[in-house]
Each structure stands twice: as C-alpha cells, then as structure tokens.
Design a protein around this motif. Structure first.
Motif, PDB file in Angstrom:
ATOM      1  N   LEU A   1      -1.630   3.465  -8.165  1.00  0.00           N
ATOM      2  CA  LEU A   1      -0.707   2.876  -7.269  1.00  0.00           C
ATOM      3  C   LEU A   1      -1.056   1.455  -6.935  1.00  0.00           C
ATOM      4  O   LEU A   1      -2.286   1.155  -6.983  1.00  0.00           O
ATOM      5  N   CYS A   2      -0.244   0.779  -6.439  1.00  0.00           N
ATOM      6  CA  CYS A   2      -0.418  -0.761  -6.152  1.00  0.00           C
ATOM      7  C   CYS A   2       0.142  -0.992  -4.934  1.00  0.00           C
ATOM      8  O   CYS A   2       1.179  -0.712  -4.499  1.00  0.00           O
ATOM      9  N   ILE A   3      -0.654  -2.278  -4.204  1.00  0.00           N
ATOM     10  CA  ILE A   3      -0.158  -2.706  -3.163  1.00  0.00           C
ATOM     11  C   ILE A   3       0.139  -4.236  -3.466  1.00  0.00           C
ATOM     12  O   ILE A   3      -0.533  -4.942  -3.948  1.00  0.00           O
ATOM     13  N   GLY A   4       1.527  -4.598  -2.952  1.00  0.00           N
ATOM     14  CA  GLY A   4       1.758  -6.069  -3.230  1.00  0.00           C
ATOM     15  C   GLY A   4       1.806  -6.714  -2.041  1.00  0.00           C
ATOM     16  O   GLY A   4       1.682  -6.565  -0.853  1.00  0.00           O
ATOM     17  N   LEU A   5       1.742  -8.347  -2.494  1.00  0.00           N
ATOM     18  CA  LEU A   5       1.364  -9.219  -1.292  1.00  0.00           C
ATOM     19  C   LEU A   5       0.469  -8.826  -0.145  1.00  0.00           C
ATOM     20  O   LEU A   5       0.819  -8.751   1.113  1.00  0.00           O
ATOM     21  N   ASN A   6      -0.602  -8.573  -0.540  1.00  0.00           N
ATOM     22  CA  ASN A   6      -1.556  -8.123   0.660  1.00  0.00           C
ATOM     23  C   ASN A   6      -2.530  -9.063   1.081  1.00  0.00           C
ATOM     24  O   ASN A   6      -3.820  -8.741   1.516  1.00  0.00           O
TER      25      ASN A   6
ATOM     26  N   ALA B   1       0.702 -14.571  -0.143  1.00  0.00           N
ATOM     27  CA  ALA B   1       2.101 -14.563   0.192  1.00  0.00           C
ATOM     28  C   ALA B   1       2.672 -15.959   0.666  1.00  0.00           C
ATOM     29  O   ALA B   1       3.610 -16.275   0.133  1.00  0.00           O
ATOM     30  N   GLU B   2       1.749 -16.591   1.024  1.00  0.00           N
ATOM     31  CA  GLU B   2       2.113 -18.061   1.374  1.00  0.00           C
ATOM     32  C   GLU B   2       2.424 -18.792   0.104  1.00  0.00           C
ATOM     33  O   GLU B   2       3.226 -19.602  -0.061  1.00  0.00           O
ATOM     34  N   GLU B   3       1.727 -18.602  -1.019  1.00  0.00           N
ATOM     35  CA  GLU B   3       1.930 -19.408  -2.077  1.00  0.00           C
ATOM     36  C   GLU B   3       3.178 -18.655  -2.916  1.00  0.00           C
ATOM     37  O   GLU B   3       3.920 -19.450  -3.798  1.00  0.00           O
ATOM     38  N   MET B   4       3.665 -17.642  -2.619  1.00  0.00           N
ATOM     39  CA  MET B   4       4.938 -17.132  -3.291  1.00  0.00           C
ATOM     40  C   MET B   4       6.144 -17.530  -2.220  1.00  0.00           C
ATOM     41  O   MET B   4       7.189 -17.122  -2.438  1.00  0.00           O
ATOM     42  N   ASN B   5       5.814 -18.027  -1.242  1.00  0.00           N
ATOM     43  CA  ASN B   5       6.755 -18.685   0.071  1.00  0.00           C
ATOM     44  C   ASN B   5       7.499 -17.119   0.498  1.00  0.00           C
ATOM     45  O   ASN B   5       8.619 -17.083   0.371  1.00  0.00           O
ATOM     46  N   LEU B   6       6.678 -16.062   0.644  1.00  0.00           N
ATOM     47  CA  LEU B   6       7.452 -14.924   1.221  1.00  0.00           C
ATOM     48  C   LEU B   6       6.858 -14.623   2.352  1.00  0.00           C
ATOM     49  O   LEU B   6       5.513 -14.986   2.726  1.00  0.00           O
ATOM     50  N   PRO B   7       7.439 -13.840   3.215  1.00  0.00           N
ATOM     51  CA  PRO B   7       6.853 -13.558   4.616  1.00  0.00           C
ATOM     52  C   PRO B   7       5.731 -12.435   4.732  1.00  0.00           C
ATOM     53  O   PRO B   7       5.777 -11.641   3.703  1.00  0.00           O
ATOM     54  N   ILE B   8       4.858 -12.500   5.667  1.00  0.00           N
ATOM     55  CA  ILE B   8       3.871 -11.400   5.590  1.00  0.00           C
ATOM     56  C   ILE B   8       4.352  -9.879   5.898  1.00  0.00           C
ATOM     57  O   ILE B   8       5.274  -9.761   6.728  1.00  0.00           O
ATOM     58  N   PRO B   9       4.178  -9.054   4.776  1.00  0.00           N
ATOM     59  CA  PRO B   9       4.765  -7.815   4.896  1.00  0.00           C
ATOM     60  C   PRO B   9       4.459  -7.063   6.429  1.00  0.00           C
ATOM     61  O   PRO B   9       3.250  -7.207   6.955  1.00  0.00           O
ATOM     62  N   GLU B  10       5.352  -6.571   6.908  1.00  0.00           N
ATOM     63  CA  GLU B  10       5.374  -5.656   8.059  1.00  0.00           C
ATOM     64  C   GLU B  10       4.315  -4.235   7.753  1.00  0.00           C
ATOM     65  O   GLU B  10       3.662  -3.831   8.449  1.00  0.00           O
ATOM     66  N   PHE B  11       4.687  -3.667   6.567  1.00  0.00           N
ATOM     67  CA  PHE B  11       4.130  -2.572   5.959  1.00  0.00           C
ATOM     68  C   PHE B  11       3.857  -2.941   4.512  1.00  0.00           C
ATOM     69  O   PHE B  11       4.123  -3.719   3.840  1.00  0.00           O
TER      70      PHE B  11
ATOM     71  N   ARG C   1      -9.610 -11.550   3.360  1.00  0.00           N
ATOM     72  CA  ARG C   1      -7.942 -12.231   3.713  1.00  0.00           C
ATOM     73  C   ARG C   1      -6.953 -11.165   3.307  1.00  0.00           C
ATOM     74  O   ARG C   1      -5.679 -11.333   3.398  1.00  0.00           O
ATOM     75  N   MET C   2      -7.288  -9.743   3.231  1.00  0.00           N
ATOM     76  CA  MET C   2      -6.198  -8.796   3.008  1.00  0.00           C
ATOM     77  C   MET C   2      -5.557  -8.523   4.276  1.00  0.00           C
ATOM     78  O   MET C   2      -6.232  -8.810   5.298  1.00  0.00           O
ATOM     79  N   ILE C   3      -4.254  -8.404   4.200  1.00  0.00           N
ATOM     80  CA  ILE C   3      -3.320  -8.265   5.307  1.00  0.00           C
ATOM     81  C   ILE C   3      -3.472  -6.830   5.768  1.00  0.00           C
ATOM     82  O   ILE C   3      -3.634  -6.519   7.106  1.00  0.00           O
ATOM     83  N   PHE C   4      -3.685  -5.712   4.882  1.00  0.00           N
ATOM     84  CA  PHE C   4      -3.895  -4.448   5.246  1.00  0.00           C
ATOM     85  C   PHE C   4      -5.207  -3.972   4.588  1.00  0.00           C
ATOM     86  O   PHE C   4      -5.444  -4.267   3.617  1.00  0.00           O
ATOM     87  N   SER C   5      -6.041  -3.302   5.540  1.00  0.00           N
ATOM     88  CA  SER C   5      -7.627  -3.104   5.217  1.00  0.00           C
ATOM     89  C   SER C   5      -7.434  -1.736   4.181  1.00  0.00           C
ATOM     90  O   SER C   5      -6.518  -1.133   4.070  1.00  0.00           O
ATOM     91  N   ILE C   6      -8.579  -1.294   3.561  1.00  0.00           N
ATOM     92  CA  ILE C   6      -8.570  -0.335   2.807  1.00  0.00           C
ATOM     93  C   ILE C   6      -8.203   0.911   3.443  1.00  0.00           C
ATOM     94  O   ILE C   6      -7.524   1.654   3.148  1.00  0.00           O
TER      95      ILE C   6
END
Length: 279
Positions: A72-77, A82-92, A212-217
C-alpha cells in the motif's frame, strides 16, 4: 536487527546483518524471512541469536519477505513534494496500491513498453507485524514490525494522463524495489527524523527528511486500518520528498542505461539499472 533474504548458489537464504555489516546465514534457525517472521514473538526469538557467531554468506538481495501480502502507498505525504507538484496539502492521507510483485533492492527497473515518463521516488516503508483493524494513533506503533527502503517507481503518462486511478502507472513489472533490509523497529527509535536521498547517474535528485511528512507513521497506520485490515507482511510506502522527475523544470525521466541509487539513514541503500522492455 537487520534481516534480509539473499540469493545464493543454494537458493534464497534468510540472513541477518552483523555489527560489521557482514551477512550472516540464519537458515539453521529459520527457513525463510516470511510474514510470520514479522510477529513480535518471532522477532523476540531471533533477537536472542548471537548473529556474529553465524556463518558468513555472500550473494545478492532477494525481496525482503518471502510473501509481501500487499504494498500500500501514501501519496503527496511531504509538504515540499506537494509544493513542487503545485498541489494542495491533503486533508487525509492519499491511499493507493501497487499491484506488481516486490523485487530485490538491486534488481533492474524495466522501462515499460511505450513509456516516456518512468520516474523515481525514494520512500520509507512500514512493515506490519500484527493484525491492525481500527487502531488508534496511540496504539498504531505496536503493530509496526520495522521499516525498509522502497523505490516507488512510477510511469507518469500511465498514472496521470490516461484517466482513472493511479495504480496503472504504479504497477508495471519491476516497479517495487524493496529493501535491502527489514530493519526492526527497535533499531529505529524515531522514524520521523530519517534522511532520504536518491541519485540518478551520480547526480542528486532527491534530498529529504521524514520530519517533513504531513502524516506521521502512527497517523498512517491508524488511518489505513480504518479501511483495510492490515496483516503481517503488509508494507506501506509512506510518500516521497521533492525531486521527482515529473516535478522538475524541465521534466526528466529514466532511460535505459541510467543507474538509480537511493537510501535512508539506517535502513540501507539500493541501486538499480534501468533496462529496456523486451518481450
């Protein structure tokens, strides 16, 4: 402990890495490094072995478990990714799967037929050691057996430009190098302070830190367990720092003959050569 599986003349053997970095044969104690090996009881038994007294072996790295149940994988974390992809910080956490078999840390990356945008992503993997269903963040780390390096290889045209979900750009053959080691959690007192890097042909492309992870382990394991009952042998790749090819200006992607080198503090290093599809 640092556990691994080694391809030898006598087949794939279970091994451990001693304090000097030598590979030691565990086959007198266990038949393989399997999902069951990730359980707290199995790891406690292995921890009592005097690793330095075991026979030394040589060979190349096989996949770290005999059967990775799911990747399983977590994207944009990572905030900076996320900034280099010009995408918003995920809420989940953004959750997806890779459907290809896991390969060894140094096995080649096969450029898929018709690919023009095969990309790299160094990531830390979480190895699940006990069944986790609807676990809290406070209890989540009890279900983590250890960690590993994952290269979440991606074909960006397939992933982003052909409609539907990401899985088709994430699941081509050879797109899941994992290892070299299964590093038990006791060797990683704080997984949120590890440095990551990735080079292509000796040129640094990715530099990051799990800080710099948005969501921790703990947040990831808890969140995923709400929707997927995690079992021993599952691996969760936790996202990548900035420096992927699709985020560069101009964009850069792998071609046959390129060599990718990547690693994470304490978890080991990988090296893969990109080779053309044949067949």
């Amino acid at each position: 402990m640092k556990l691994c599986r080694i391809k030898t003349e006598n087949g794939v053997l279970p091994a451990a890495v001693d304090q000097g970095g030598k590979l030691r044969d565990l086959s007198a104690h266990i038949s393989d490094i399997a999902p069951e090996t990730t359980s707290p009881e199995a790891l406690k038994t292995l921890s009592k072995i005097e690793i330095a007294s075991l026979p030394e072996i040589t060979g190349t790295y096989a996949p770290i478990l005999s059967d990775v149940r799911r990747l399983l994988c977590i994207g944009l974390n990572y905030t900076d990714h996320a900034e280099e992809m010009n995408l918003p910080i995920p809420e989940f956490p953004i959750l997806f799967m890779k459907a290809c078999p896991v390969t060894g840390a140094n096995d080649p990356i096969i450029i898929p037929k018709g690919s023009e945008k095969t990309d790299w992503e160094v990531e830390m993997g979480i190895i699940i050691g006990s069944r986790a269903q609807h676990v809290t963040e406070d209890d989540a780390m009890d279900h983590v057996a250890g960690y590993c390096v994952v290269n979440d290889v991606s074909e960006r045209t397939f992933q982003l430009e052909m409609g539907g979900q990401w899985m088709k750009g994430k699941s081509c053959d050879s797109f899941a190098p994992v290892g070299p080691w299964f590093v038990t959690s006791d060797e990683v007192p704080d997984p949120q302070v590890l440095d990551l890097y990735l080079d292509v042909n000796g040129e640094r492309r990715q530099t990051g830190t799990t800080a710099r992870m948005i969501f921790s382990i703990a947040q990831i394991v808890s969140f995923v367990s709400r929707f997927v009952t995690l079992v021993p042998g599952d691996i969760i790749a936790t996202g990548t720092p900035p420096g992927v090819g699709v985020g560069m200006k101009p964009q850069k992607f792998l071609k046959a003959g390129d060599v990718v080198t990547l690693g994470i503090t304490g978890l080991g290093d990988q090296q893969q050569e990109a080779i053309p599809f044949s067949g």
